[in-house]
Every structure is written in structure tokens, then in C-alpha cells.
Write a protein that holds these residues in place. Structure first.
Motif, PDB file in Angstrom:
ATOM      1  N   LEU A   1     -25.929  17.673  12.013  1.00  0.00           N
ATOM      2  CA  LEU A   1     -27.225  17.260  10.714  1.00  0.00           C
ATOM      3  C   LEU A   1     -26.127  18.570   9.416  1.00  0.00           C
ATOM      4  O   LEU A   1     -25.501  19.112   9.599  1.00  0.00           O
ATOM      5  N   ASP A   2     -26.157  17.580   8.517  1.00  0.00           N
ATOM      6  CA  ASP A   2     -26.007  18.277   7.488  1.00  0.00           C
ATOM      7  C   ASP A   2     -26.483  18.924   6.623  1.00  0.00           C
ATOM      8  O   ASP A   2     -26.518  19.755   6.514  1.00  0.00           O
ATOM      9  N   VAL A   3     -28.001  19.473   6.705  1.00  0.00           N
ATOM     10  CA  VAL A   3     -29.004  20.739   6.718  1.00  0.00           C
ATOM     11  C   VAL A   3     -29.346  20.840   7.983  1.00  0.00           C
ATOM     12  O   VAL A   3     -30.818  19.898   8.189  1.00  0.00           O
ATOM     13  N   ALA A   4     -30.084  21.921   8.661  1.00  0.00           N
ATOM     14  CA  ALA A   4     -31.063  21.970   9.376  1.00  0.00           C
ATOM     15  C   ALA A   4     -32.132  23.637   8.246  1.00  0.00           C
ATOM     16  O   ALA A   4     -31.238  24.085   8.167  1.00  0.00           O
ATOM     17  N   VAL A   5     -33.866  22.942   8.312  1.00  0.00           N
ATOM     18  CA  VAL A   5     -34.359  23.854   7.813  1.00  0.00           C
ATOM     19  C   VAL A   5     -35.260  24.212   8.627  1.00  0.00           C
ATOM     20  O   VAL A   5     -35.642  24.070   9.710  1.00  0.00           O
ATOM     21  N   ILE A   6     -35.320  26.073   9.006  1.00  0.00           N
ATOM     22  CA  ILE A   6     -35.949  26.238  10.005  1.00  0.00           C
ATOM     23  C   ILE A   6     -36.968  27.175   9.010  1.00  0.00           C
ATOM     24  O   ILE A   6     -37.372  27.649   8.337  1.00  0.00           O
ATOM     25  N   GLY A   7     -38.382  26.329   9.269  1.00  0.00           N
ATOM     26  CA  GLY A   7     -39.541  26.930   8.865  1.00  0.00           C
ATOM     27  C   GLY A   7     -39.917  25.776   8.774  1.00  0.00           C
ATOM     28  O   GLY A   7     -39.922  25.446   7.210  1.00  0.00           O
ATOM     29  N   ALA A   8     -41.298  25.680   8.635  1.00  0.00           N
ATOM     30  CA  ALA A   8     -42.075  24.373   7.934  1.00  0.00           C
ATOM     31  C   ALA A   8     -43.136  24.551   7.225  1.00  0.00           C
ATOM     32  O   ALA A   8     -44.768  23.787   7.779  1.00  0.00           O
ATOM     33  N   GLY A   9     -43.195  25.514   6.670  1.00  0.00           N
ATOM     34  CA  GLY A   9     -44.088  26.160   5.983  1.00  0.00           C
ATOM     35  C   GLY A   9     -43.787  25.177   4.378  1.00  0.00           C
ATOM     36  O   GLY A   9     -42.953  24.497   4.538  1.00  0.00           O
ATOM     37  N   VAL A  10     -44.505  25.676   3.544  1.00  0.00           N
ATOM     38  CA  VAL A  10     -44.682  25.268   2.214  1.00  0.00           C
ATOM     39  C   VAL A  10     -43.116  24.884   1.529  1.00  0.00           C
ATOM     40  O   VAL A  10     -42.593  23.965   1.078  1.00  0.00           O
ATOM     41  N   ALA A  11     -42.241  26.151   2.117  1.00  0.00           N
ATOM     42  CA  ALA A  11     -41.119  26.477   1.644  1.00  0.00           C
ATOM     43  C   ALA A  11     -39.787  25.428   2.331  1.00  0.00           C
ATOM     44  O   ALA A  11     -39.236  24.815   1.074  1.00  0.00           O
ATOM     45  N   GLY A  12     -40.305  25.354   3.276  1.00  0.00           N
ATOM     46  CA  GLY A  12     -39.128  24.424   4.622  1.00  0.00           C
ATOM     47  C   GLY A  12     -39.702  23.022   3.912  1.00  0.00           C
ATOM     48  O   GLY A  12     -38.205  22.237   3.925  1.00  0.00           O
ATOM     49  N   LEU A  13     -40.937  23.010   3.278  1.00  0.00           N
ATOM     50  CA  LEU A  13     -40.864  21.345   3.531  1.00  0.00           C
ATOM     51  C   LEU A  13     -40.484  20.915   2.042  1.00  0.00           C
ATOM     52  O   LEU A  13     -40.018  19.693   2.363  1.00  0.00           O
ATOM     53  N   SER A  14     -41.086  21.263   1.028  1.00  0.00           N
ATOM     54  CA  SER A  14     -40.326  21.118  -0.509  1.00  0.00           C
ATOM     55  C   SER A  14     -38.203  21.460  -0.388  1.00  0.00           C
ATOM     56  O   SER A  14     -38.052  20.648  -0.834  1.00  0.00           O
ATOM     57  N   CYS A  15     -37.698  22.367   0.505  1.00  0.00           N
ATOM     58  CA  CYS A  15     -37.013  22.284   0.718  1.00  0.00           C
ATOM     59  C   CYS A  15     -36.514  20.933   1.392  1.00  0.00           C
ATOM     60  O   CYS A  15     -34.983  20.276   1.272  1.00  0.00           O
ATOM     61  N   ALA A  16     -36.517  21.113   2.115  1.00  0.00           N
ATOM     62  CA  ALA A  16     -36.196  19.669   3.232  1.00  0.00           C
ATOM     63  C   ALA A  16     -36.710  18.430   2.948  1.00  0.00           C
ATOM     64  O   ALA A  16     -36.276  16.948   2.902  1.00  0.00           O
ATOM     65  N   ASN A  17     -38.008  18.175   2.181  1.00  0.00           N
ATOM     66  CA  ASN A  17     -38.526  16.701   0.967  1.00  0.00           C
ATOM     67  C   ASN A  17     -37.051  16.902  -0.332  1.00  0.00           C
ATOM     68  O   ASN A  17     -36.755  15.355  -0.187  1.00  0.00           O
TER      69      ASN A  17
END
Ligand SMILES: Cc1cc2nc3c(=O)[nH]c(=O)nc-3n(C[C@H](O)[C@H](O)[C@H](O)COP(=O)(O)OP(=O)(O)OC[C@H]3O[C@@H](n4cnc5c(N)ncnc54)[C@H](O)[C@@H]3O)c2cc1C
Length: 326
Positions: free
Chosen positions: A7-23
Motif C-alpha cells: 500500500l502507499d499508506v496503511a492507516v490503523i484506526g477507523a475513528g474520525v482521525a483515521g478516516l479524515s486522514c485516509a480520505n
């Protein structure tokens, strides 16, 4: 999941912080995946659904201060995911109830977790994937999950409460030293549905004395089932003292405190409790986000940026922007 999926980026944590980052990263064209140990997205923006009621047992509502978050909230309102909660909010000081501040409070529909489900959109999401370790692997990272699966990514973002991030950071001493210094306190949340209307003249109350810190009639929020579904939060001090107690005992103690506060004896149809072990940072950093010297490892979360939903969202955005800038 294919082992060593790059992956280019793996984001660990699907709270609001992880989701705004991943988006933010996905919108920039990067190949991103988000992993969470839980079954669904949301983290502390959580909603539990009973047979006849729903309960937002974590974040109760959110407020907006910075222009970027105002703009995001306006977009979520237009999409029908977020609505203003206009219920009367009061504060109890031990002797009387008084109207609280006149803040604009927003809630997601049909429950607080609804915002995170919306933010998830069509992002690649691996639920029930608890990260238990990671190590440098060439220019990127190799990730190890509790299930025995692995993944590989060029950049890694941990969007986790500080104590959970610290456990994973032992091989990264510079970040570990910062993160391990942040402590987070527990909060007990009790969910109760009464058999009959309580006829109270407020929807939420900050309780500034005794074992409770907040009570709210969840059913007063838009889009929830009607009825008398209440969420009662123990104060951080009370929750810390009772952190290891059984759910039943906590439920009954906070229910008794609520009855005492509002003077009602109505019968109870549903009663349960949830312990948030890492509810809120005692000593938040307020630096926005953290990124290592190589700009391949970032951290986001409310504990780095203001301790609320808005801060968590903004922290995710900030870490994404830093990774994109490198
Ligand atoms: C009781 C309570 C009441 C609150 N009330 C409000 C309020 O009214 N207004 C407000 O603005 N804020 C409130 N907050 C704070 C708000 O909920 C948080 O600021 C915000 O939700 C934090 O988002 P986050 O993404 O930083 O972290 P989280 O939401 O905690 O997300 C972290 C995610 O990481 C996952 N995770 C953890 N470890 C691992 C691992 N090893 N591997 C994979 N996944 C992992 C978790 O399952 C979780 O989904 C409240 C919080 C609590 C607990």
C-alpha cells in the motif's frame, strides 16, 4: 487480505482521525487501506442499538470552531448525515439546574457512528484487524496483525489513543518518548431505557457534582427511535476509582445517581454499561499531529489536537498533509 499487499499508506484506526486522514490521502490518488481491531468504524464515535432504542455511548455531539471543519460539517449536513441537535442543555452545580452555553451542537444520524460510516465511503477497510507490531522493511513498513496476517506499506499512520499507540512504538524511541508521556482516563457509560416518560425539561445536562458528569436523553437527538433512552456518563474521577468494577454494579450505581439527580422512580426496561478505558487525554499535546524524521510514520488523534471530535478530524487531515508534502 493478500499477504504483503503493498500500500502507499496503511492507516490503523477507523475513528474520525483515521478516516479524515485516509480520505485526504485517497483523494490525492494514493492507494490507502484502513485497519481497525473492531467490527465497524467509529471508535469513540459509537452507537449501540437495542431492540427499541439506540444509545450514543461515546461522543455525544460535536462542535465546530475552525473554518475547515465548519465547511466539512456543512457538507455532511447537505448529505443528510449530520444535523444540529437543538435540545435544551443545562448544567447542575449541586444545587440548581441552569441553562448551559448557547453552543451549536451537531450529531450524526442515525447515530454518532453514522458519520464514520459515511466517511468510510468506498475506502478499503479491514475490520477485526488488530495491529500487534510493525517494523521497518526497506523504505517502508511491514505490519503484523493478531490474526497472523501481514501487510506492507510505504507509509504508516497510527490513529489510535495514545496508550495503544505507545504499546506499538517501542522500536521507535523518539516517538515513543513523546507518546508514552500522554495518559488517558477512563469513562463509564451507562445506557438505560425507562418504561415511561420522565417528563424532564432538558435533553442533556452537564453534572458538575457527584459520580456523574453528563446525562442525555438520546432519543431527543434527531433520527433516533422515540422513547426514554438515556446515556449517563460517570465522571473521570468516579470512573477511575470504579474502573475494574463489574458492569452490573456500575450500571446500578450510576442509575441511582441519576434517579437522585432528577427525582424519578420510573421502571427500567433496558440497562447496560460500557467502559471506555481511554476516553480522554489527561495531558493532550495540542501539536496537531506527529510525524517521524523520515516522514513515513505519522500519528493522529484527539490526544494530539484538542481532545474532541473536531480536533481528531483536523489531526487526521494534518498528518495526511504532512505525508503528502514529502
Ligand atoms: C464517553 C466519551 C464522551 C465523549 N464526548 C464527546 C463529545 O460530546 N464531543 C466531542 O467532540 N468529543 C467527545 N468525546 C471524544 C471523541 O469521541 C474523540 O475525541 C474522538 O472520537 C476520537 O477520535 P480518534 O479517531 O482520535 O480515536 P478513536 O475514535 O478512539 O479511534 C481509534 C480507533 O483505533 C482502533 N484501534 C485501537 N488499537 C488498535 C490496534 N492495535 N489495531 C487496530 N485498530 C486499533 C479502535 O478500535 C478505534 O476504532 C467523547 C469520548 C468519550 C469516550
Amino acid at each position: 487480505m493478500t499477504p504483503l499487499h503493498v500500500l502507499d499508506v496503511a492507516v490503523i484506526g477507523a475513528g474520525v482521525a483515521g478516516l479524515s486522514c485516509a480520505n485526504t490521502l485517497a483523494q490525492a490518488g494514493l492507494k490507502v487501506a484502513i485497519f481497525d481491531k473492531a467490527r465497524g468504524a467509529g471508535g469513540r464515535m459509537a452507537t449501540r442499538r437495542g431492540e427499541h432504542a439506540s444509545f450514543d455511548h461515546g461522543a455525544q455531539y460535536f462542535t465546530a470552531h475552525v473554518p475547515a471543519f465548519h465547511a466539512a460539517v456543512a457538507q455532511w449536513q447537505a448529505a443528510g448525515v449530520v444535523t444540529e441537535w437543538k435540545g435544551r442543555i443545562v448544567a447542575w452545580d449541586g444545587t440548581s439546574f441552569a441553562d448551559s452555553d448557547g453552543k451549536t451542537r451537531y450529531v450524526a444520524e442515525p447515530g454518532m457512528s453514522g458519520l464514520c460510516r459515511y466517511l468510510m465511503g468506498d475506502l478499503s477497510f479491514f475490520s477485526q484487524h488488530k495491529l500487534i507490531g510493525f517494523e521497518r522493511d526497506g523504505e517502508g513498513w511491514r505490519l503484523d496483525f493478531e490474526s497472523g496476517e501481514t501487510a506492507a506499506c510505504r507509509k504508516l499512520v497510527l490513529a489510535l489513543p495514545a496508550p495503544q499507540a505507545a504499546q506499538l512504538l517501542e522500536a521507535e524511541p523518539a516517538l515513543h518518548a513523546i507518546v508514552a508521556g500522554v495518559t488517558m482516563s477512563p469513562v463509564w457509560a451507562v445506557m438505560v431505557r425507562f418504561a415511561e416518560p420522565l417528563n424532564l425539561d432538558f435533553a442533556g445536562c452537564f453534572v458538575n457534582q457527584g459520580p456523574l458528569s453528563w446525562v442525555a436523553r438520546n432519543s431527543s437527538k434527531p433520527g433516533r427511535p422515540a422513547g426514554e433512552a438515556w446515556v449517563l456518563h460517570g465522571s473521570p474521577g468516579w470512573s477511575q476509582v470504579h474502573v475494574s468494577e463489574k458492569e452490573d454494579s456500575v450500571s446500578n450505581a450510576l442509575l441511582a445517581a441519576f434517579r437522585n439527580l432528577v427525582g424519578v422512580q420510573a421502571g427500567v426496561e433496558e440497562l447496560s454499561a460500557h467502559r471506555w478505558l481511554y476516553a480522554q487525554a489527561d495531558n493532550p499535546l495540542n501539536v496537531g499531529c506527529l510525524v517521524d524524521a523520515s516522514a513515513t510514520l505519522g500519528l493522529a488523534g484527539d490526544w494530539i489536537n484538542g481532545s474532541r471530535v473536531e480536533g481528531a478530524w483536523d489531526s487526521g487531515l494534518q498528518v495526511a498533509e504532512k505525508l503528502l508534502a514529502q
